[in-house]
Each structure stands twice: as structure tokens, then as C-alpha cells.
Scaffold this motif. Structure first.
Motif, short mmCIF file in Angstrom:
data_model
loop_
_atom_site.label_atom_id
_atom_site.label_comp_id
_atom_site.label_asym_id
_atom_site.label_seq_id
_atom_site.Cartn_x
_atom_site.Cartn_y
_atom_site.Cartn_z
N ILE A 269 0.83 -1.21 0.00
CA ILE A 269 0.00 0.00 0.00
C ILE A 269 0.87 1.25 0.00
O ILE A 269 0.62 2.20 -0.77
CB ILE A 269 -0.96 -0.01 1.20
N LEU A 270 1.89 1.28 0.84
CA LEU A 270 2.76 2.46 0.93
C LEU A 270 3.51 2.71 -0.38
O LEU A 270 3.44 3.80 -0.95
CB LEU A 270 3.74 2.29 2.08
N TYR A 271 4.21 1.70 -0.85
CA TYR A 271 4.96 1.88 -2.09
C TYR A 271 4.05 2.02 -3.29
O TYR A 271 4.37 2.73 -4.24
CB TYR A 271 5.94 0.72 -2.29
N GLY A 272 2.91 1.38 -3.23
CA GLY A 272 1.94 1.53 -4.31
C GLY A 272 1.42 2.95 -4.41
O GLY A 272 1.24 3.48 -5.51
N SER A 273 1.17 3.57 -3.26
CA SER A 273 0.69 4.96 -3.29
C SER A 273 1.77 5.90 -3.80
O SER A 273 1.47 6.87 -4.50
CB SER A 273 0.20 5.39 -1.90
N ILE A 274 3.01 5.61 -3.47
CA ILE A 274 4.11 6.45 -3.98
C ILE A 274 4.23 6.29 -5.49
O ILE A 274 4.34 7.27 -6.24
CB ILE A 274 5.44 6.09 -3.28
N ILE A 275 4.19 5.06 -5.96
CA ILE A 275 4.32 4.81 -7.40
C ILE A 275 3.09 5.32 -8.14
O ILE A 275 3.19 5.81 -9.27
CB ILE A 275 4.57 3.31 -7.65
N PHE A 276 1.91 5.22 -7.51
CA PHE A 276 0.68 5.69 -8.14
C PHE A 276 0.74 7.18 -8.43
O PHE A 276 0.19 7.64 -9.42
CB PHE A 276 -0.54 5.36 -7.27
N THR A 277 1.42 7.93 -7.56
CA THR A 277 1.56 9.36 -7.82
C THR A 277 2.47 9.61 -9.01
O THR A 277 2.34 10.63 -9.69
CB THR A 277 2.10 10.10 -6.59
N ILE A 278 3.36 8.66 -9.28
CA ILE A 278 4.24 8.80 -10.43
C ILE A 278 3.49 8.41 -11.71
O ILE A 278 3.45 9.17 -12.67
CB ILE A 278 5.50 7.93 -10.26
#
Length: 117
Positions: free
Chosen positions: A64-73
């Protein structure tokens, strides 16, 4: 380990106060062996449940954490990560089930190879 030792203490209490008739027959011995096998090592069921749950929760939070970071990219990257995780889960689950089903067939081959060398 804390939970496993609680179960071991309960096993010892039960062995001390049980009637001889309960553990005399094959059914009682089978129950005793199952109880001992469930607590005999760090990878036994009683301790493995807690370890697996902690790993699952930490991996989910990381996704969830890394997914949200990547999702912003880029939003397509998150769908790729989720799809890759789902595929990885099902392939790993299939491999574990296959190994469990065929462990008796695979073990004699390893023994035969040791004797040949």
C-alpha cells in the motif's frame, strides 16, 4: 515463541493430569504425537501462524505504501504491481501444493542419488 511455550506448558499440564487410559491406546498416542509435533520447533504450526500473519501484514502495508508512492508517479505502474503480486501468489501456491502432493514421490529419488554417489 511466546505462544508456542504457552502451548507447551498446557501440554505438560495435560500429560501430568490425564488418565492412563486416554494415552494408552493408538488413538491417544496419535493425539499426543500431533500435539508434540505442533509445538516442537520454530517452524511448527503454533509459531508459524504468528510469523506468517506478521509477514502478511507487513507485506500488505509495504504494498500500500509503495503503491501509493508509485501511483503518484504513474497509475499504470500500480496495476502492474498488483497484477504481478497476484500472479506470484497463485504460482507460489500451486508450487507449494504440488510439492506437498508429490513429496513422497520426490524423497526416494534423493535417497537413491546419495547411494549412487
Amino acid at each position: 515463541m511466546k505462544y508456542r511455550f504457552k502451548y507447551i506448558i498446557e501440554q505438560v499440564k495435560k500429560v501430568v493430569d490425564t488418565d492412563y487410559e486416554n494415552i494408552d491406546g493408538p488413538q491417544g498416542q496419535n493425539k499426543l504425537m500431533k500435539a508434540l509435533m505442533a509445538t516442537q520447533s520454530n517452524s511448527s504450526g503454533t509459531e508459524a501462524i504468528t510469523k506468517t500473519l506478521v509477514e502478511y501484514l507487513s507485506n500488505s502495508m509495504g504494498l500500500i505504501l509503495y503503491g501509493s508512492i508509485i501511483f503518484t508517479i504513474h497509475p499504470l505502474l500500480i496495476t502492474f504491481i498488483i497484477l504481478a503480486s497476484i500472479i506470484n501468489y497463485f504460482v507460489g501456491n500451486y508450487a507449494n501444493k504440488f510439492e506437498h502432493r508429490n513429496r513422497d514421490n520426490l524423497a526416494p529419488i534423493e535417497k537413491k542419488l546419495r547411494y549412487m554417489m
